[in-house]
Write a protein that holds these residues in place. Structure first.
Motif, PDB file in Angstrom:
ATOM      1  N   ASP A 136      34.439  48.614  41.116  1.00 14.38           N
ATOM      2  CA  ASP A 136      35.047  49.148  39.906  1.00 14.38           C
ATOM      3  C   ASP A 136      35.973  48.060  39.354  1.00 14.38           C
ATOM      4  OD1 ASP A 136      37.228  49.175  41.635  1.00 14.38           O
ATOM      5  OD2 ASP A 136      37.462  51.341  41.624  1.00 14.38           O
ATOM      6  N   THR A 137      36.647  48.325  38.261  1.00 13.85           N
ATOM      7  CA  THR A 137      37.477  47.299  37.626  1.00 13.85           C
ATOM      8  C   THR A 137      38.612  46.843  38.534  1.00 13.85           C
ATOM      9  OG1 THR A 137      36.938  48.228  35.458  1.00 13.85           O
ATOM     10  CG2 THR A 137      38.805  46.718  35.552  1.00 13.85           C
ATOM     11  N   ALA A 138      39.252  47.757  39.231  1.00 11.94           N
ATOM     12  CA  ALA A 138      40.343  47.371  40.140  1.00 11.94           C
ATOM     13  C   ALA A 138      39.836  46.445  41.239  1.00 11.94           C
ATOM     14  CB  ALA A 138      40.999  48.616  40.737  1.00 11.94           C
ATOM     15  N   THR A 139      38.659  46.730  41.758  1.00 12.21           N
ATOM     16  CA  THR A 139      38.088  45.875  42.804  1.00 12.21           C
ATOM     17  C   THR A 139      37.719  44.503  42.239  1.00 12.21           C
ATOM     18  OG1 THR A 139      37.287  47.832  43.966  1.00 12.21           O
ATOM     19  CG2 THR A 139      36.318  45.710  44.597  1.00 12.21           C
ATOM     20  N   LEU A 140      37.264  44.443  41.008  1.00  7.85           N
ATOM     21  CA  LEU A 140      37.008  43.148  40.386  1.00  7.85           C
ATOM     22  C   LEU A 140      38.307  42.344  40.300  1.00  7.85           C
ATOM     23  CD1 LEU A 140      34.543  44.100  37.480  1.00  7.85           C
ATOM     24  CD2 LEU A 140      33.984  43.132  39.731  1.00  7.85           C
ATOM     25  N   GLY A 141      39.397  43.026  39.989  1.00  5.51           N
ATOM     26  CA  GLY A 141      40.708  42.364  39.978  1.00  5.51           C
ATOM     27  C   GLY A 141      41.086  41.857  41.354  1.00  5.51           C
ATOM     28  N   LEU A 142      40.845  42.664  42.370  1.00 14.17           N
ATOM     29  CA  LEU A 142      41.138  42.242  43.750  1.00 14.17           C
ATOM     30  C   LEU A 142      40.300  41.030  44.158  1.00 14.17           C
ATOM     31  CD1 LEU A 142      41.413  45.726  45.494  1.00 14.17           C
ATOM     32  CD2 LEU A 142      43.232  44.015  45.311  1.00 14.17           C
ATOM     33  N   ILE A 143      39.046  41.007  43.739  1.00 15.64           N
ATOM     34  CA  ILE A 143      38.184  39.868  44.050  1.00 15.64           C
ATOM     35  C   ILE A 143      38.764  38.599  43.426  1.00 15.64           C
ATOM     36  CG2 ILE A 143      35.909  38.824  43.636  1.00 15.64           C
ATOM     37  CD1 ILE A 143      34.764  41.735  43.808  1.00 15.64           C
TER      38      ILE A 143
ATOM     39  N   GLY B 241      47.220  51.275  42.287  1.00 15.47           N
ATOM     40  CA  GLY B 241      47.017  51.787  40.935  1.00 15.47           C
ATOM     41  C   GLY B 241      48.156  51.509  39.982  1.00 15.47           C
ATOM     42  N   ASP B 242      48.979  50.497  40.286  1.00 19.70           N
ATOM     43  CA  ASP B 242      50.075  50.106  39.406  1.00 19.70           C
ATOM     44  C   ASP B 242      49.907  48.623  39.077  1.00 19.70           C
ATOM     45  OD1 ASP B 242      52.408  49.974  37.967  1.00 19.70           O
ATOM     46  OD2 ASP B 242      53.724  49.991  39.715  1.00 19.70           O
ATOM     47  N   PRO B 243      48.975  48.291  38.173  1.00 27.60           N
ATOM     48  CA  PRO B 243      48.563  46.897  37.974  1.00 27.60           C
ATOM     49  C   PRO B 243      49.568  45.990  37.259  1.00 27.60           C
ATOM     50  CG  PRO B 243      47.446  48.320  36.428  1.00 27.60           C
ATOM     51  CD  PRO B 243      48.205  49.224  37.361  1.00 27.60           C
ATOM     52  N   LYS B 244      50.683  46.533  36.787  1.00 30.48           N
ATOM     53  CA  LYS B 244      51.644  45.717  36.048  1.00 30.48           C
ATOM     54  C   LYS B 244      52.099  44.509  36.857  1.00 30.48           C
ATOM     55  CE  LYS B 244      56.154  45.780  33.773  1.00 30.48           C
ATOM     56  NZ  LYS B 244      56.310  44.383  34.022  1.00 30.48           N
ATOM     57  N   PHE B 245      52.374  44.703  38.140  1.00 35.21           N
ATOM     58  CA  PHE B 245      52.845  43.592  38.963  1.00 35.21           C
ATOM     59  C   PHE B 245      51.754  42.540  39.143  1.00 35.21           C
ATOM     60  CE2 PHE B 245      55.682  47.074  40.285  1.00 35.21           C
ATOM     61  CZ  PHE B 245      56.890  46.496  39.922  1.00 35.21           C
ATOM     62  N   ALA B 246      50.517  42.964  39.243  1.00 30.47           N
ATOM     63  CA  ALA B 246      49.412  42.011  39.348  1.00 30.47           C
ATOM     64  C   ALA B 246      49.304  41.186  38.069  1.00 30.47           C
ATOM     65  CB  ALA B 246      48.097  42.735  39.638  1.00 30.47           C
ATOM     66  N   VAL B 247      49.471  41.829  36.927  1.00 29.08           N
ATOM     67  CA  VAL B 247      49.428  41.113  35.648  1.00 29.08           C
ATOM     68  C   VAL B 247      50.525  40.047  35.632  1.00 29.08           C
ATOM     69  CG1 VAL B 247      49.720  41.305  33.137  1.00 29.08           C
ATOM     70  CG2 VAL B 247      48.440  43.061  34.367  1.00 29.08           C
ATOM     71  N   ASP B 248      51.749  40.464  35.925  1.00 29.64           N
ATOM     72  CA  ASP B 248      52.888  39.526  35.887  1.00 29.64           C
ATOM     73  C   ASP B 248      52.746  38.403  36.908  1.00 29.64           C
ATOM     74  OD1 ASP B 248      53.968  41.136  33.905  1.00 29.64           O
ATOM     75  OD2 ASP B 248      55.394  42.137  35.239  1.00 29.64           O
TER      76      ASP B 248
ATOM     77  N   ALA C  50      43.671  32.722  38.101  1.00 26.75           N
ATOM     78  CA  ALA C  50      44.858  33.565  37.926  1.00 26.75           C
ATOM     79  C   ALA C  50      44.884  34.192  36.533  1.00 26.75           C
ATOM     80  CB  ALA C  50      46.117  32.745  38.182  1.00 26.75           C
ATOM     81  N   SER C  51      44.487  33.440  35.511  1.00 25.79           N
ATOM     82  CA  SER C  51      44.437  33.988  34.153  1.00 25.79           C
ATOM     83  C   SER C  51      43.432  35.128  34.054  1.00 25.79           C
ATOM     84  CB  SER C  51      44.063  32.893  33.151  1.00 25.79           C
ATOM     85  OG  SER C  51      45.065  31.893  33.107  1.00 25.79           O
ATOM     86  N   VAL C  52      42.286  34.955  34.695  1.00 29.54           N
ATOM     87  CA  VAL C  52      41.264  36.008  34.709  1.00 29.54           C
ATOM     88  C   VAL C  52      41.761  37.222  35.487  1.00 29.54           C
ATOM     89  CG1 VAL C  52      38.961  36.603  35.566  1.00 29.54           C
ATOM     90  CG2 VAL C  52      39.309  34.486  34.284  1.00 29.54           C
ATOM     91  N   ALA C  53      42.387  36.985  36.631  1.00 32.73           N
ATOM     92  CA  ALA C  53      42.912  38.104  37.438  1.00 32.73           C
ATOM     93  C   ALA C  53      43.936  38.898  36.632  1.00 32.73           C
ATOM     94  CB  ALA C  53      43.528  37.585  38.733  1.00 32.73           C
ATOM     95  N   ALA C  54      44.807  38.190  35.920  1.00 31.95           N
ATOM     96  CA  ALA C  54      45.809  38.872  35.083  1.00 31.95           C
ATOM     97  C   ALA C  54      45.142  39.675  33.968  1.00 31.95           C
ATOM     98  CB  ALA C  54      46.773  37.847  34.482  1.00 31.95           C
ATOM     99  N   ALA C  55      44.128  39.105  33.356  1.00 32.13           N
ATOM    100  CA  ALA C  55      43.424  39.799  32.277  1.00 32.13           C
ATOM    101  C   ALA C  55      42.719  41.051  32.779  1.00 32.13           C
ATOM    102  CB  ALA C  55      42.437  38.850  31.603  1.00 32.13           C
ATOM    103  N   ILE C  56      42.089  40.949  33.938  1.00 31.05           N
ATOM    104  CA  ILE C  56      41.404  42.122  34.511  1.00 31.05           C
ATOM    105  C   ILE C  56      42.424  43.200  34.849  1.00 31.05           C
ATOM    106  CG2 ILE C  56      40.067  42.986  36.476  1.00 31.05           C
ATOM    107  CD1 ILE C  56      38.571  40.273  36.457  1.00 31.05           C
ATOM    108  N   ALA C  57      43.520  42.794  35.469  1.00 37.23           N
ATOM    109  CA  ALA C  57      44.575  43.778  35.806  1.00 37.23           C
ATOM    110  C   ALA C  57      45.122  44.435  34.546  1.00 37.23           C
ATOM    111  CB  ALA C  57      45.678  43.103  36.610  1.00 37.23           C
ATOM    112  N   SER C  58      45.245  43.678  33.468  1.00 35.91           N
ATOM    113  CA  SER C  58      45.780  44.257  32.220  1.00 35.91           C
ATOM    114  C   SER C  58      44.832  45.299  31.620  1.00 35.91           C
ATOM    115  CB  SER C  58      46.102  43.160  31.205  1.00 35.91           C
ATOM    116  OG  SER C  58      44.924  42.604  30.679  1.00 35.91           O
ATOM    117  N   LEU C  59      43.552  45.204  31.941  1.00 32.66           N
ATOM    118  CA  LEU C  59      42.603  46.217  31.471  1.00 32.66           C
ATOM    119  C   LEU C  59      42.872  47.576  32.131  1.00 32.66           C
ATOM    120  CD1 LEU C  59      39.253  44.162  31.600  1.00 32.66           C
ATOM    121  CD2 LEU C  59      40.589  44.796  29.555  1.00 32.66           C
ATOM    122  N   LEU C  60      43.596  47.561  33.233  1.00 25.72           N
ATOM    123  CA  LEU C  60      43.893  48.798  33.967  1.00 25.72           C
ATOM    124  C   LEU C  60      45.188  49.467  33.515  1.00 25.72           C
ATOM    125  CD1 LEU C  60      42.935  47.418  37.477  1.00 25.72           C
ATOM    126  CD2 LEU C  60      41.603  49.046  36.121  1.00 25.72           C
ATOM    127  N   LEU C  61      45.907  48.808  32.641  1.00 26.53           N
ATOM    128  CA  LEU C  61      47.199  49.363  32.171  1.00 26.53           C
ATOM    129  C   LEU C  61      46.987  50.541  31.239  1.00 26.53           C
ATOM    130  CD1 LEU C  61      49.206  46.110  31.508  1.00 26.53           C
ATOM    131  CD2 LEU C  61      49.500  47.707  33.410  1.00 26.53           C
TER     132      LEU C  61
END
Length: 171
Positions: free
Chosen positions: A56-63, A120-127, A160-171
């Motif tokens: 799912d999208t969160a797992t893509l962020g984790l990857i 499920g709190d992706p803000k910190f991952a984005v930052d 890192a830019s991609v990881a932040a972008a994916i995490a921001s999709l979860l906000l």
């Protein structure tokens, strides 16, 4: 008579789900990556990991956070080797600064980002991942134009830019 029809229907449904599921995940990778700053890099990086086929999208962020972590660890190893070989004082200072940044990523930014995405709190991952992208660029700039870490810093910045972008999709 109703049992064979029901059995046939259930079997057909299972086959359909098995046949469609991989395409759905592949579509999610494409859909997600097209919303990041480095879409081609994102698609290549995610598809190289077998977890992406059912993610799912969160797992893509984790990857992607795992990609950031793996690159940071290999970069620290490379820096250690370069520090042993580098006679130039300016290069040693830049390498030491980069090493500190990458170690901080490994010890603080990555674990916090993983926890953020998992809970499920992706803000910190984005930052955190935005911060890591900036740190990778700063590392590169610290050499004043001739960096022995250009490939590693570029990869880290993109991941890192991609990881932040994916995490921001979860906000």
């Amino acid at each position: 008579m109703k049992t064979p029809v029901l059995f046939t229907f259930l079997s057909f449904t299972q086959i359909l789900v098995i046949a469609i599921l991989p395409f759905t995940s592949a579509d999610l990778v494409d859909y997600t990556c097209k919303r990041t700053p480095f879409a081609d890099f994102c698609i290549s990086a995610l598809r190289s990991d077998p977890r992406s086929s059912t993610a799912d999208t969160a797992t893509l962020g984790l990857i992607m956070v795992d990609k950031v972590d793996a690159n940071a660890k290999s970069t620290v190893t490379k820096i250690k080797d370069l520090l042993r070989k580098s006679p130039d004082r300016g290069t040693k200072q830049a390498l030491t600064s980069c090493e500190e940044s990458y170690r901080y990523c490994i010890s603080a930014l990555v674990p916090s980002s993983k926890e953020s995405l998992t809970k499920g709190d992706p803000k910190f991952a984005v930052d955190n991942m935005r911060q890591e992208a900036i740190q990778a660029s700063s590392c590169e700039e610290g050499f004043g134009g001739k960096s022995p870490l250009s490939g590693s810093n570029d990869y880290e910045n993109k991941a890192a830019s991609v990881a932040a972008a994916i995490a921001s999709l979860l906000l």
